[in-house]
Design a protein around this motif. Structure first.
Motif, PDB file in Angstrom:
ATOM      1  N   PHE A  32      43.607  37.788  27.202  1.00 33.08           N
ATOM      2  CA  PHE A  32      43.364  39.224  27.103  1.00 33.08           C
ATOM      3  C   PHE A  32      42.554  39.678  28.321  1.00 33.08           C
ATOM      4  CE2 PHE A  32      43.759  38.670  22.381  1.00 33.08           C
ATOM      5  CZ  PHE A  32      44.848  39.496  22.243  1.00 33.08           C
ATOM      6  N   CYS A  33      42.579  40.987  28.577  1.00 31.22           N
ATOM      7  CA  CYS A  33      41.792  41.516  29.692  1.00 31.22           C
ATOM      8  C   CYS A  33      40.374  41.864  29.201  1.00 31.22           C
ATOM      9  CB  CYS A  33      42.467  42.753  30.275  1.00 31.22           C
ATOM     10  SG  CYS A  33      42.526  44.128  29.120  1.00 31.22           S
ATOM     11  N   GLY A  34      39.525  42.270  30.139  1.00 32.37           N
ATOM     12  CA  GLY A  34      38.119  42.547  29.836  1.00 32.37           C
ATOM     13  C   GLY A  34      37.881  43.758  28.950  1.00 32.37           C
ATOM     14  N   LEU A  35      38.919  44.571  28.701  1.00 30.80           N
ATOM     15  CA  LEU A  35      38.722  45.717  27.788  1.00 30.80           C
ATOM     16  C   LEU A  35      38.375  45.240  26.376  1.00 30.80           C
ATOM     17  CD1 LEU A  35      41.610  48.246  28.603  1.00 30.80           C
ATOM     18  CD2 LEU A  35      39.339  48.093  29.603  1.00 30.80           C
ATOM     19  N   THR A  36      38.817  44.031  26.049  1.00 34.36           N
ATOM     20  CA  THR A  36      38.623  43.512  24.686  1.00 34.36           C
ATOM     21  C   THR A  36      37.146  43.520  24.289  1.00 34.36           C
ATOM     22  OG1 THR A  36      40.334  41.992  25.419  1.00 34.36           O
ATOM     23  CG2 THR A  36      39.507  41.679  23.195  1.00 34.36           C
ATOM     24  N   GLY A  54      42.492  54.654  31.649  1.00 37.01           N
ATOM     25  CA  GLY A  54      43.625  53.729  31.713  1.00 37.01           C
ATOM     26  C   GLY A  54      44.920  54.330  31.213  1.00 37.01           C
ATOM     27  N   SER A  55      45.802  53.460  30.792  1.00 41.21           N
ATOM     28  CA  SER A  55      47.152  53.878  30.396  1.00 41.21           C
ATOM     29  C   SER A  55      47.294  53.802  28.870  1.00 41.21           C
ATOM     30  CB  SER A  55      48.166  52.945  31.031  1.00 41.21           C
ATOM     31  OG  SER A  55      47.945  51.645  30.519  1.00 41.21           O
ATOM     32  N   ARG A  56      48.488  54.168  28.406  1.00 45.34           N
ATOM     33  CA  ARG A  56      48.753  54.041  26.960  1.00 45.34           C
ATOM     34  C   ARG A  56      48.671  52.587  26.521  1.00 45.34           C
ATOM     35  NH1 ARG A  56      50.062  59.100  25.598  1.00 45.34           N
ATOM     36  NH2 ARG A  56      50.858  60.221  27.386  1.00 45.34           N
ATOM     37  N   THR A  57      49.018  51.664  27.399  1.00 50.72           N
ATOM     38  CA  THR A  57      48.917  50.232  27.058  1.00 50.72           C
ATOM     39  C   THR A  57      47.472  49.883  26.729  1.00 50.72           C
ATOM     40  OG1 THR A  57      50.621  49.876  28.712  1.00 50.72           O
ATOM     41  CG2 THR A  57      49.506  47.913  27.887  1.00 50.72           C
ATOM     42  N   CYS A  58      46.547  50.390  27.552  1.00 54.97           N
ATOM     43  CA  CYS A  58      45.124  50.104  27.312  1.00 54.97           C
ATOM     44  C   CYS A  58      44.700  50.685  25.955  1.00 54.97           C
ATOM     45  CB  CYS A  58      44.253  50.699  28.401  1.00 54.97           C
ATOM     46  SG  CYS A  58      44.771  50.323  30.077  1.00 54.97           S
ATOM     47  N   ALA A  59      45.149  51.915  25.675  1.00 53.66           N
ATOM     48  CA  ALA A  59      44.793  52.556  24.406  1.00 53.66           C
ATOM     49  C   ALA A  59      45.326  51.737  23.236  1.00 53.66           C
ATOM     50  CB  ALA A  59      45.346  53.974  24.367  1.00 53.66           C
ATOM     51  N   HIS A  60      46.568  51.234  23.376  1.00 53.86           N
ATOM     52  CA  HIS A  60      47.161  50.451  22.286  1.00 53.86           C
ATOM     53  C   HIS A  60      46.403  49.153  22.092  1.00 53.86           C
ATOM     54  CE1 HIS A  60      51.316  52.494  21.906  1.00 53.86           C
ATOM     55  NE2 HIS A  60      50.371  53.349  22.179  1.00 53.86           N
ATOM     56  N   LEU A  61      46.030  48.509  23.206  1.00 57.65           N
ATOM     57  CA  LEU A  61      45.296  47.243  23.095  1.00 57.65           C
ATOM     58  C   LEU A  61      44.010  47.472  22.308  1.00 57.65           C
ATOM     59  CD1 LEU A  61      44.735  44.188  24.243  1.00 57.65           C
ATOM     60  CD2 LEU A  61      43.042  45.421  25.570  1.00 57.65           C
ATOM     61  N   LEU A  62      43.280  48.526  22.676  1.00 67.22           N
ATOM     62  CA  LEU A  62      42.003  48.777  22.021  1.00 67.22           C
ATOM     63  C   LEU A  62      42.187  49.107  20.553  1.00 67.22           C
ATOM     64  CD1 LEU A  62      39.671  50.806  24.348  1.00 67.22           C
ATOM     65  CD2 LEU A  62      39.336  48.565  23.360  1.00 67.22           C
ATOM     66  N   GLY A 117      36.891  50.836  33.926  1.00 66.88           N
ATOM     67  CA  GLY A 117      38.083  50.777  34.772  1.00 66.88           C
ATOM     68  C   GLY A 117      39.147  49.876  34.157  1.00 66.88           C
ATOM     69  N   SER A 118      40.400  50.133  34.523  1.00 70.81           N
ATOM     70  CA  SER A 118      41.535  49.361  33.985  1.00 70.81           C
ATOM     71  C   SER A 118      42.486  49.062  35.136  1.00 70.81           C
ATOM     72  CB  SER A 118      42.244  50.207  32.936  1.00 70.81           C
ATOM     73  OG  SER A 118      42.816  51.336  33.584  1.00 70.81           O
ATOM     74  N   CYS A 119      43.594  48.396  34.824  1.00 77.20           N
ATOM     75  CA  CYS A 119      44.569  48.117  35.899  1.00 77.20           C
ATOM     76  C   CYS A 119      45.048  49.416  36.552  1.00 77.20           C
ATOM     77  CB  CYS A 119      45.763  47.336  35.367  1.00 77.20           C
ATOM     78  SG  CYS A 119      45.295  45.821  34.546  1.00 77.20           S
ATOM     79  N   PRO A 120      45.491  50.435  35.755  1.00 74.23           N
ATOM     80  CA  PRO A 120      45.983  51.643  36.417  1.00 74.23           C
ATOM     81  C   PRO A 120      44.921  52.343  37.261  1.00 74.23           C
ATOM     82  CG  PRO A 120      46.582  51.654  34.091  1.00 74.23           C
ATOM     83  CD  PRO A 120      45.685  50.496  34.292  1.00 74.23           C
ATOM     84  N   SER A 121      43.680  52.405  36.786  1.00 73.85           N
ATOM     85  CA  SER A 121      42.662  53.112  37.587  1.00 73.85           C
ATOM     86  C   SER A 121      42.392  52.343  38.872  1.00 73.85           C
ATOM     87  CB  SER A 121      41.382  53.338  36.794  1.00 73.85           C
ATOM     88  OG  SER A 121      40.711  52.131  36.560  1.00 73.85           O
ATOM     89  N   SER A 149      34.395  47.393  35.380  1.00 71.39           N
ATOM     90  CA  SER A 149      35.837  47.182  35.289  1.00 71.39           C
ATOM     91  C   SER A 149      36.183  46.224  34.150  1.00 71.39           C
ATOM     92  CB  SER A 149      36.371  46.609  36.600  1.00 71.39           C
ATOM     93  OG  SER A 149      37.729  46.272  36.424  1.00 71.39           O
ATOM     94  N   GLY A 150      37.182  46.628  33.357  1.00 75.17           N
ATOM     95  CA  GLY A 150      37.716  45.727  32.324  1.00 75.17           C
ATOM     96  C   GLY A 150      39.157  45.379  32.646  1.00 75.17           C
ATOM     97  N   SER A 151      39.552  45.655  33.865  1.00 77.31           N
ATOM     98  CA  SER A 151      40.951  45.489  34.268  1.00 77.31           C
ATOM     99  C   SER A 151      41.424  44.044  34.156  1.00 77.31           C
ATOM    100  CB  SER A 151      41.090  45.960  35.715  1.00 77.31           C
ATOM    101  OG  SER A 151      42.008  45.158  36.394  1.00 77.31           O
ATOM    102  N   GLY A 152      42.661  43.896  33.721  1.00 79.70           N
ATOM    103  CA  GLY A 152      43.254  42.562  33.628  1.00 79.70           C
ATOM    104  C   GLY A 152      43.525  41.960  34.998  1.00 79.70           C
ATOM    105  N   ILE A 153      43.506  42.798  36.047  1.00 77.14           N
ATOM    106  CA  ILE A 153      43.699  42.248  37.398  1.00 77.14           C
ATOM    107  C   ILE A 153      42.439  41.473  37.787  1.00 77.14           C
ATOM    108  CG2 ILE A 153      44.087  42.834  39.843  1.00 77.14           C
ATOM    109  CD1 ILE A 153      45.383  45.466  38.855  1.00 77.14           C
TER     110      ILE A 153
END
Ligand code: SF4
Length: 431
Positions: A32-36, A54-62, A117-121, A149-153
């Motif tokens: 998982f990415c750091g948003l978790t 972030g994106s809708r993906t980030c919202a769904h993950l959360l 921060g996320s991947c898209p940002s 940053s919580g980005s998966g990158i």
């Protein structure tokens, strides 16, 4: 009971961490990415709000990771970056300011706002540091605005907490040059576990104790050369470094898992504060005995069983130490996303020499090794557990170890139970 000056063990910075061969892997990783981290951090910091850009993906993950919270007034949200933002057709900073203004007007109880921060940002290079500075100045006196940053990158799973806590360090007040020695316990723990440790520190006679993260914005402790930091989590390398840059010194200790890990962790703190060893033993003994008794129940099930950890939470090395030295398990491979040799030195040195240590991930090669090793239990991420179960291998979800209270004497039995349960389930299914 207390000496005037600090005594060891603090990390002097010159002790060479033990050398040990490590298999380094670089390739596709399944974590998982750091948003978790927001899922447990928002529960810990009671007046904080986490705004993921972030994106809708980030919202769904959360939302799926923190499922139940969607029915309450949550303290996290996602500011969705739309296609026109990605195409550079909108001024993201202006839109972000509008979102934040609306949020703070509606939720005056928010005292700390984290722009996450996320991947898209990151892809559109949205400077959240600048945004935090601007919004912090605008809402000064009402709310502290920080960013990380919580980005998966950039981050895996638990690194989100490290990045969040590191962002708090510059906001910590400086302790007075002549301030009394202070202990800073670092790492997010469930309140009940944190309270158990605070009671033990008080009984030991360590009076001046702060916690990072604090439960509320105004509880942020001071830091300075009088501060000795005791890490409760092994994944806080960046935070430890930021605290050390402010003059604090790290107490070198294993992590507080099980009867022996918790004993050594508490004793290291006691020693650093010059607490009389006999007194420390007397305070620690009852909890240690309770923990040892709780572990006895599980020893029969776990002793001699072979276990592999796939890199996930960065708790792998201390947990493998606990399972090997306190329950007689045999760690076959201990994989971790990053091996911070300094922080986990006291646990690493206790792992059997035969245990393979790996850092990073190349998921296909790793799965090949698991298939060849055929351990009794594999600790891994959700995405890998089902395929391995389908191949007849018992698994344990690594994420459960982060969400469950597992530190300290009172939780030692529950921690062992988390590993014993999948083995019992396998036995029942085989019958
Ligand atoms: Fe996915 Fe990246 Fe958003 Fe994490 S930050 S949910 S990895 S898009």
């Amino acid at each position: 009971m207390k000496a005037d000056a600090f005594s060891l063990p603090v990390d002097s910075g010159c002790a060479a961490p033990p050398t040990r061969e490590v298999l380094r892997e670089r390739g596709q990783r399944e974590v998982f990415c750091g948003l978790t981290g927001i899922v447990w951090l928002h529960r810990k910091m009671q007046d904080a709000f986490f705004l993921v850009v972030g994106s809708r993906t980030c919202a769904h993950l959360l939302q799926s990771a923190a499922g139940v919270m969607i029915f309450a007034e949550p303290r996290f949200a996602t500011a969705i970056i739309e296609e026109r933002d990605l195409a550079g057709m909108a001024d993201c900073h202006e839109e972000l300011d509008r979102v934040v203004d609306r949020l703070l007007a509606r939720r005056p109880e928010i005292k700390q706002l984290f722009l996450v921060g996320s991947c898209p940002s990151e892809v559109i290079k949205l400077d959240l540091g600048k945004a935090a500075e601007r919004l912090g100045a605008k809402h000064a006196g009402q709310v502290r605005v920080l960013n990380y940053s919580g980005s998966g990158i950039e981050t895996t799973f638990t690194e989100g907490e490290d990045a969040c806590l590191a962002s708090l360090v510059p906001a910590m007040p400086a302790s007075a040059p002549d301030a009394a020695p202070a202990l800073l316990m670092v790492g997010s723990l469930p309140d009940i576990v944190e309270d158990q440790f605070l009671r033990l520190f008080a009984q030991l006679g360590i009076e001046n104790v702060g916690v990072l993260p604090a439960r509320t914005a105004d509880g942020l402790p001071a830091v300075g050369p009088n501060t000795r930091i005791l890490l409760a989590q092994p994944f806080l390398g960046e935070t430890a470094q930021a605290l050390e840059a402010r003059g604090a010194q790290r107490i070198d200790a294993p992590f507080p898992f099980g009867a022996e890990g918790t004993t050594a962790w508490l004793k290291a703190a006691a020693q650093a504060f010059g607490i009389d060893a006999k007194h420390a033993n007397a305070v620690i003994a009852p909890g240690r005995e309770r923990a040892k008794r709780a572990l006895e129940h599980h020893r029969e099930k776990l002793a001699g069983k072979r276990i592999s950890f796939l890199p996930d939470s960065q708790l792998e090395v201390p947990l493998a130490r606990f399972l090997a030295t306190e329950l007689g398990m045999q760690p076959v491979e201990v994989g971790t996303p990053y091996l911070n040799r300094k922080l986990v030195a006291r646990d690493l040195e206790q792992l059997p020499q035969a245990t393979r240590i790996s850092e990073g991930q190349d998921v296909d090669r790793q799965l090949d090794r698991v298939r060849a090793d055929r351990p009794d239990l594999t600790v891994c991420g959700l995405g890998l557990a089902n395929p391995l179960e389908a191949e007849g291998l018992s698994t344990k979800w690594a994420i459960e170890l982060v969400f469950s209270p597992i530190h300290g004497f009172e939780q030692a039995g529950d921690l062992a139970e988390l590993f014993a349960r999948p083995l019992r389930r396998r036995d029942v299914l085989q019958v």
